[in-house]
Design a protein around this motif. Sequence first.
Motif, mmCIF file in Angstrom:
data_model
loop_
_atom_site.group_PDB
_atom_site.id
_atom_site.type_symbol
_atom_site.label_atom_id
_atom_site.label_comp_id
_atom_site.label_asym_id
_atom_site.label_seq_id
_atom_site.Cartn_x
_atom_site.Cartn_y
_atom_site.Cartn_z
ATOM 1 N N SER A 30 0.820 -1.287 -0.019
ATOM 2 C CA SER A 30 -0.211 -0.018 0.010
ATOM 3 C C SER A 30 0.905 1.280 0.200
ATOM 4 C CB SER A 30 -0.961 -0.078 1.115
ATOM 5 O OG SER A 30 -1.752 -1.033 1.059
ATOM 6 N N LEU A 31 1.826 1.098 0.771
ATOM 7 C CA LEU A 31 2.864 2.432 0.556
ATOM 8 C C LEU A 31 3.596 2.296 -0.613
ATOM 9 C CD1 LEU A 31 4.533 2.080 4.137
ATOM 10 C CD2 LEU A 31 3.131 3.703 3.547
ATOM 11 N N MET A 32 3.841 1.581 -1.325
ATOM 12 C CA MET A 32 4.382 1.552 -2.603
ATOM 13 C C MET A 32 3.399 2.021 -3.483
ATOM 14 S SD MET A 32 5.672 -1.597 -4.836
ATOM 15 C CE MET A 32 4.139 -2.184 -5.556
ATOM 16 N N GLU A 33 2.163 1.711 -3.453
ATOM 17 C CA GLU A 33 1.252 2.264 -4.400
ATOM 18 C C GLU A 33 0.982 3.819 -4.045
ATOM 19 O OE1 GLU A 33 -3.218 0.780 -5.793
ATOM 20 O OE2 GLU A 33 -2.973 0.769 -3.586
ATOM 21 N N GLU A 34 1.213 4.128 -2.874
ATOM 22 C CA GLU A 34 1.072 5.676 -2.487
ATOM 23 C C GLU A 34 2.312 6.297 -3.281
ATOM 24 O OE1 GLU A 34 0.913 6.114 1.647
ATOM 25 O OE2 GLU A 34 -1.002 5.117 1.926
ATOM 26 N N GLN A 35 3.475 5.902 -2.973
ATOM 27 C CA GLN A 35 4.536 6.461 -3.617
ATOM 28 C C GLN A 35 4.314 6.663 -5.415
ATOM 29 O OE1 GLN A 35 8.348 4.529 -3.159
ATOM 30 N NE2 GLN A 35 9.439 6.265 -4.047
ATOM 31 N N LEU A 36 3.863 5.377 -5.853
ATOM 32 C CA LEU A 36 3.588 5.425 -7.211
ATOM 33 C C LEU A 36 2.597 6.356 -7.771
ATOM 34 C CD1 LEU A 36 3.360 1.604 -8.179
ATOM 35 C CD2 LEU A 36 5.259 3.239 -8.311
ATOM 36 N N HIS A 37 1.760 6.906 -6.945
ATOM 37 C CA HIS A 37 0.838 8.107 -7.375
ATOM 38 C C HIS A 37 1.572 9.578 -7.417
ATOM 39 C CE1 HIS A 37 -2.983 6.170 -7.905
ATOM 40 N NE2 HIS A 37 -2.937 5.235 -7.084
ATOM 41 N N THR A 38 2.546 9.386 -6.410
ATOM 42 C CA THR A 38 3.376 10.775 -6.550
ATOM 43 C C THR A 38 4.432 10.976 -7.570
ATOM 44 O OG1 THR A 38 5.192 10.073 -4.989
ATOM 45 C CG2 THR A 38 3.088 10.816 -4.075
#
Length: 350
Positions: free
Chosen positions: A243-251
């Motif tokens: 989930s943290l990886m997914e959040e980073q990808l959005h940035t």
Amino acid sequence: MSWNLRTFAAMNASRGYRLPAEWEPQSCVQLTWPHRDTDWAPMLDRIVGTYRELAWEISLRERLLVVAPEGGAPGMLHVVCPTNDTWARDHGFITLVPEKGNEGKPLLLDYRFNGWGEKFPADLDNAINRRLYDVGAVDGEYRDCLDFVLEGGSIESDGMGTIFTTSSCLLAPHRNQPMTKDEITRRLMHDLCAERVVWIDHGGLTGDDTDGHIDTLVRVCPDDTLIYVGCTDKTDEQYVELSLMEEQLHTLRTIDGRPYRLLRLPMPDAICDAEGQRLPATYANFLIVNGAVLCPTYGQPLNDAQAMGTIATAFPGRAVVGIDSRSIIMQHGSLHCCTMQFPAACGNNI
């Protein structure tokens, strides 16, 4: 070609070389064949069956280069060479291609493979690239990069100057210490003629020997698309990191400041070995070949179909072919890990 592609092509042309994207035309794909002296010995017949299916699908679309001890791949064109194991992605050449206007040969970069941070023996595997070059299996200019540990599965390229990698892998113990993150970034930019390096700081699969290779988590696709493994089950031990990886990808932004198109792959239902230990099954470890994408499947019809559909969205116009990878995952890998592609500029002279 869009304005940004023209711009970055011009920028890279001044460097003379670039690391192509994997969906660009290929000359051949390398397989390093399983044999009785590898960790595959207890299930050799099963894994050889999977490799034969993989070899068939590749050979329908391009040339196949098989590395094996003598007699290791009967009936197949191969280079005879002793090997520790079969993970061609991580001991194979990383190949740069000349930019337009550069008449030079492709550069065959031979990095050191040390068994993913000295976890496994790799002395024989480290001799494979030199053997391929000496017998003329691939065409290019050999470059000795053995002072630096770099596995093909730890990097992704968009073909336009951006390299993606993970902090968990390239900063892991027993790889390139005492080099700092900045020093490794500069080394990658120099060697791979890159404009920038994007570090993914989260993610990881239970049971993964590679310390978080990017090819198990996030893959680069055409048209500024990133395809990645997601997890929606809050009870899954991998949920928080993914989930943290997914959040980073959005940035993340492209080099010209635009957000990436993000496509999420499903997480396979947990697959465990005979001791009950979870294996790092992932749909992100697909193989791109000429005209097709070979997608790992795990005998999970709904997840397998969703993954293949998502990959088809990322690669319009290419066939998506499922290959049962339940045998490969028993040694903690999948299709991309087993293979290394050579770009079209490399001839297979065998």
